[in-house]
Write a protein that holds these residues in place. Structure first.
Motif, PDB file in Angstrom:
ATOM      1  N   GLN A   1       0.806  -1.566   0.177  1.00 44.44           N
ATOM      2  CA  GLN A   1       0.075  -0.196   0.310  1.00 44.44           C
ATOM      3  C   GLN A   1       1.361   0.922  -0.456  1.00 44.44           C
ATOM      4  N   LEU A   2       0.943   1.947  -1.256  1.00 45.55           N
ATOM      5  CA  LEU A   2       2.097   3.326  -1.501  1.00 45.55           C
ATOM      6  C   LEU A   2       1.104   4.304  -1.273  1.00 45.55           C
TER       7      LEU A   2
ATOM      8  N   PRO B   1       3.141   4.444 -11.427  1.00 51.77           N
ATOM      9  CA  PRO B   1       4.025   5.336 -10.813  1.00 51.77           C
ATOM     10  C   PRO B   1       4.371   6.177 -11.633  1.00 51.77           C
ATOM     11  N   ILE B   2       4.504   7.419 -11.029  1.00 51.37           N
ATOM     12  CA  ILE B   2       5.046   8.655 -12.848  1.00 51.37           C
ATOM     13  C   ILE B   2       6.444   8.087 -12.442  1.00 51.37           C
ATOM     14  N   ILE B   3       7.595   8.389 -12.341  1.00 51.77           N
ATOM     15  CA  ILE B   3       8.667   8.409 -12.194  1.00 51.77           C
ATOM     16  C   ILE B   3       9.052   6.705 -12.364  1.00 51.77           C
ATOM     17  N   LYS B   4      10.143   6.258 -12.710  1.00 51.41           N
ATOM     18  CA  LYS B   4      11.176   5.108 -12.320  1.00 51.41           C
ATOM     19  C   LYS B   4      11.734   4.921 -11.364  1.00 51.41           C
TER      20      LYS B   4
ATOM     21  N   ALA C   1      15.083  12.229  -8.746  1.00 52.30           N
ATOM     22  CA  ALA C   1      14.041  12.792  -8.877  1.00 52.30           C
ATOM     23  C   ALA C   1      12.485  11.664  -7.630  1.00 52.30           C
ATOM     24  N   VAL C   2      13.436  11.210  -6.976  1.00 52.83           N
ATOM     25  CA  VAL C   2      12.566  10.227  -6.565  1.00 52.83           C
ATOM     26  C   VAL C   2      11.896  11.495  -4.877  1.00 52.83           C
ATOM     27  N   PRO C   3      10.956  11.782  -4.601  1.00 51.24           N
ATOM     28  CA  PRO C   3      10.881  12.860  -3.903  1.00 51.24           C
ATOM     29  C   PRO C   3      11.002  12.625  -1.877  1.00 51.24           C
TER      30      PRO C   3
ATOM     31  N   ALA D   1       8.998   6.575  -4.872  1.00 46.61           N
ATOM     32  CA  ALA D   1       8.479   6.851  -6.162  1.00 46.61           C
ATOM     33  C   ALA D   1       7.955   6.054  -7.473  1.00 46.61           C
ATOM     34  N   ASN D   2       7.702   5.242  -6.376  1.00 42.21           N
ATOM     35  CA  ASN D   2       6.788   4.431  -7.002  1.00 42.21           C
ATOM     36  C   ASN D   2       5.003   4.757  -6.380  1.00 42.21           C
ATOM     37  N   ASP D   3       5.049   5.740  -5.471  1.00 42.63           N
ATOM     38  CA  ASP D   3       3.829   6.649  -5.155  1.00 42.63           C
ATOM     39  C   ASP D   3       2.899   7.982  -6.056  1.00 42.63           C
TER      40      ASP D   3
END
Ligand code: SF4
Ligand code: SF4
Lengths: 347, 346
Positions: B33-34, B48-51, B186-188, B313-315
């Motif tokens: 659950q992300l 996900p938007i970024i990888k 780019a990983v928030p 990154a996956n969220d």
């Protein structure tokens, strides 16, 4: 802003903000060709995926191997069975079935929602139903096919949005900035390309792209993405996807001309009352200094899987280096101090 | 931006991640659950938007830990040599060499084309923290290994003192540059912590190096290691708390899943190790146990931060919600005709 590391960088010398000529900035001499790019006008896209196929064919991109359902690679996401851009997918056509209550399909903002979500987890396609009956293909789709095709009825309208996504060939490309080997470089056309014989598969470019474009291919360990058909450009040809696009949704050309065409197209659509039309990646003032491949969209970018306000990560790099250097000095000082404080020396 | 008929529309962003096509099995955190359930946002089928990073686990977290251990150990060793603490000198020098060599092995193994490791050395790019890091690691590993060799063989002691100081000059940078490596993506959750991660990793390195000193130095020599380890552990705990507070929405990845388990375990180890070091330094066994706990705490922090980044990154919420807020802030400030905060760079 000019980067304090100019002398060493050998890549872009400015880290963010508008940049009229990234090609010269990257060290090409002044007589390079004009910067080229794509303008993808999604308002005329028919979702035929000719671009995806043409790209795979021309660039010999292998099977992307993604297959969640185990059943013909179906994702259950409308007619998008590709999923996303990646090492082996350089063009990706997104399909959105935009469902909204009947009668709200006027101009202005269109309320929109994705198809119904939630429900059953995907079943293993290889397993026959326990009662020995026939296999229900829909039920095998992830989420029981709930993302599947939506139909309009008396209560709701369905609007289709289709968009062919691609590497943005950013003015300030995060992938290029962070590549430690120099495998990623800016070409004389202002595009961003990976040199496969240099890339060592460190994977740093992958999380550094604010659009989630580039990825490492598992079969060969190298990073891959759209080259904007670098080889075809050299021979005076347009990229394979633009060539194959039957509706001219994908337009290739000099970036300044594409920008003018896009502005005209936007004005035309607005004049016709399509107020939800907007350009994405066109603004040289945005967080990546504008995109070499930009789009005309009919809804918010995130609906198409695009970040609404991307910023190149290296914009903050000078501050990061400063913080790290200060902390390093602090760590060194703390260790030295540990030898002289406490008064309890050499007990 | 409201739906006229909410009954027809799903709550935006309420996405069953199991229903989303997974991208091969290699991404940790997929299918967990992300999601931030309360956040209102739209996305493309919840994908996900970024990888997410394709960096290998445990290679990269271990590299971070070993780099930190080596970096602070090298300075400990050089200082111990200068102040006449032979067992701490030995511990510091060996810690630096073991960390540097081990870290290099993990760094090379992490590459998807390891045979091309040397391609890292064909350019020096300040815009690439990995390039800078390789240029820090290479001389550091050379000096640290040479120093350890003189320490073990007992020959060329003078040379060993010089190379030990040379390694120590690179040590602190080796310990903190990895924070830039993570936050320059780019990983928030990593990027937005770019003010915290250097301090977190630097103090974590101090805890690891101090812990190593406590394990291997004699009771007579280990007082500086004890002070360093306690200071490191306290700073690390405080920084971690501050980071989670300042990250706001983006800190949710530290509050669930494996990252939470790892960070809780890390805090427990650091507290136990610091207390143990405080009261137990004068006994060999308790000093060693405290040192082990401190090293474990440091390593677990790196694993926790790594996992949190993958989950972030996956969220898609981590991309869309803060970026939407940024746009809203910018519009608000344009309306009142002040400089928009995010255009200050332009
Ligand atoms: S979109 Fe991503 S992969 Fe393409 S140039 Fe920009 S940062 Fe690089
Ligand atoms: S994976 Fe290849 S292209 Fe990407 S940053 Fe590393 S060396 Fe450069």
């Amino acid at each position: 802003m000019t980067n304090v590391f100019d002398a060493f960088s050998g890549a872009a010398t400015s880290l963010s903000g508008p940049l009229p000529d990234p090609t010269t900035d990257a060290g090409w001499s002044g007589d390079h060709p004009k910067r080229v790019g794509f303008f993808t006008d999604t308002s005329v896209c028919i979702g035929c995926k000719a671009c995806e196929v043409a790209c795979k064919e021309w660039n010999l991109v292998p099977d992307d191997g993604t297959d969640a359902s185990g059943l013909y690679g179906l994702t259950g996401m409308s007619y998008d069975n590709t999923g996303d851009l990646g090492a082996s997918t350089w063009r990706h056509v997104a399909f959105i079935e935009d469902v909204r209550p009947h009668g709200t399909a006027t101009t202005g903002h269109l309320p929109s929602g994705l198809p119904a979500l939630g429900g059953t987890p995907p079943r293993d396609a290889a397993t026959a139903p326990p009662d020995g009956g026939t296999v229900d293909l829909l039920a095998l789709l992830p989420d029981g096919g709930a993302h599947g095709q939506q139909t309009p009825d008396d209560e709701r309208d369905v609007r289709w949005l289709m968009s062919s996504d691609v590497c943005k060939h950013c003015t300030h490309a995060g992938c290029l900035d962070v590549c430690p080997t120099g495998a990623l470089f800016r070409t004389e056309y202002g595009t961003v390309v990976v040199q496969d014989d240099i890339c060592n598969g460190c994977g740093y470019c992958v999380p550094s792209c604010p659009y989630g474009v580039i990825d490492v291919r598992e079969s060969d360990g190298g990073a891959h993405k759209c080259t904007l058909c670098y080889d075809r450009l050299g021979a005076g040809l347009e990229p394979a996807c633009a060539k194959a696009c039957p509706t001219n949704s994908i337009q290739f050309g000099d970036l300044d001309e594409l920008q003018a065409a896009a502005d005209a197209r936007l004005a035309e659509l607005h004049g016709r009352g399509v107020e939800e039309a907007r350009l994405y990646g066109r603004d040289p003032d945005d967080g990546v200094g504008g995109d070499g491949a930009f789009f005309l969209l009919l809804d918010e970018p995130e609906v198409y899987g695009l970040p609404p306000d991307p910023i190149v990560t290296t914009r903050d790099l000078p501050e990061m280096w400063r913080n790290a250097a200060l902390t390093a000095a602090g760590l060194g000082a703390a260790i030295v101090a540990a030898f002289f404080t406490g008064g309890g020396r050499r007990k | 931006m409201t739906d006229a008929n909410p009954a027809e529309m799903p709550e935006r962003g309420r996405v069953d991640h199991d229903a989303v096509k997974p991208r091969r099995g290699r991404r940790g955190g997929k299918g967990e659950q992300l999601q931030v359930p309360e956040a209102e946002f739209r996305s493309y089928y919840g994908r996900p938007i970024i990888k997410a990073p394709v960096w290998k686990n445990p290679d990269v977290p271990l590299y971070l830990f070993l780099g930190g251990l080596a970096g602070s150990s090298s300075v400990l060793g050089a200082m111990a040599a200068a102040t006449g603490r032979p067992t701490l000198r030995r511990a510091g020098r060996l810690g630096a060499a073991v960390g540097a060599v081990g870290g290099t092995v993990f760094l090379v193994h992490d590459l998807h084309r390891p045979a091309r490791f040397l391609h890292m050395l064909r350019v020096f790019k300040p815009t690439s923290p990995l390039s800078v890091g390789t240029w820090i690691l290479s001389p550091f590993a050379t000096f640290a290994a040479a120093t350890a060799a003189t320490e073990v063989t007992g020959r060329f002691r003078r040379t060993g003192d010089v190379t030990g100081v040379a390694a120590a000059a690179f040590g602190p940078a080796l310990a903190t540059y990895t924070a830039v490596l993570f936050s320059n993506t780019a990983v928030p959750t990593w990027h937005e912590a770019h003010r915290h991660l250097p301090v977190l990793f630097g103090s974590s390195a101090a805890a690891a190096g101090g812990g190593f000193g406590l394990v291997f130095a004699s009771v007579r020599d280990n007082a500086p290691a004890q002070r360093l380890a306690i200071a490191g552990a306290c700073t690390e705990l405080a920084t971690e708390k501050k980071m989670e507070h300042d990250l706001g929405l983006l800190a949710d990845v530290y509050e669930k899943g494996r990252a939470k388990t790892l960070m809780t375990a890390s805090k427990t180890c650091l507290v136990a190790g610091a207390l143990g070091a405080l009261v137990g330094r004068h006994r060999r066994w308790s000093a060693a146990l405290s040192g082990l706990a401190l090293m474990a705490g440091s390593a677990l922090t790196r694993f926790g931060v790594f996992d949190a980044g993958i989950a972030s990154a996956n969220d898609p919420a981590h991309i869309v919600v803060p970026q939407r807020e940024r746009i809203a802030r910018r519009q608000a400030s344009t309306e009142t005709s002040t400089t928009p905060p995010d255009r200050a760079f332009a």
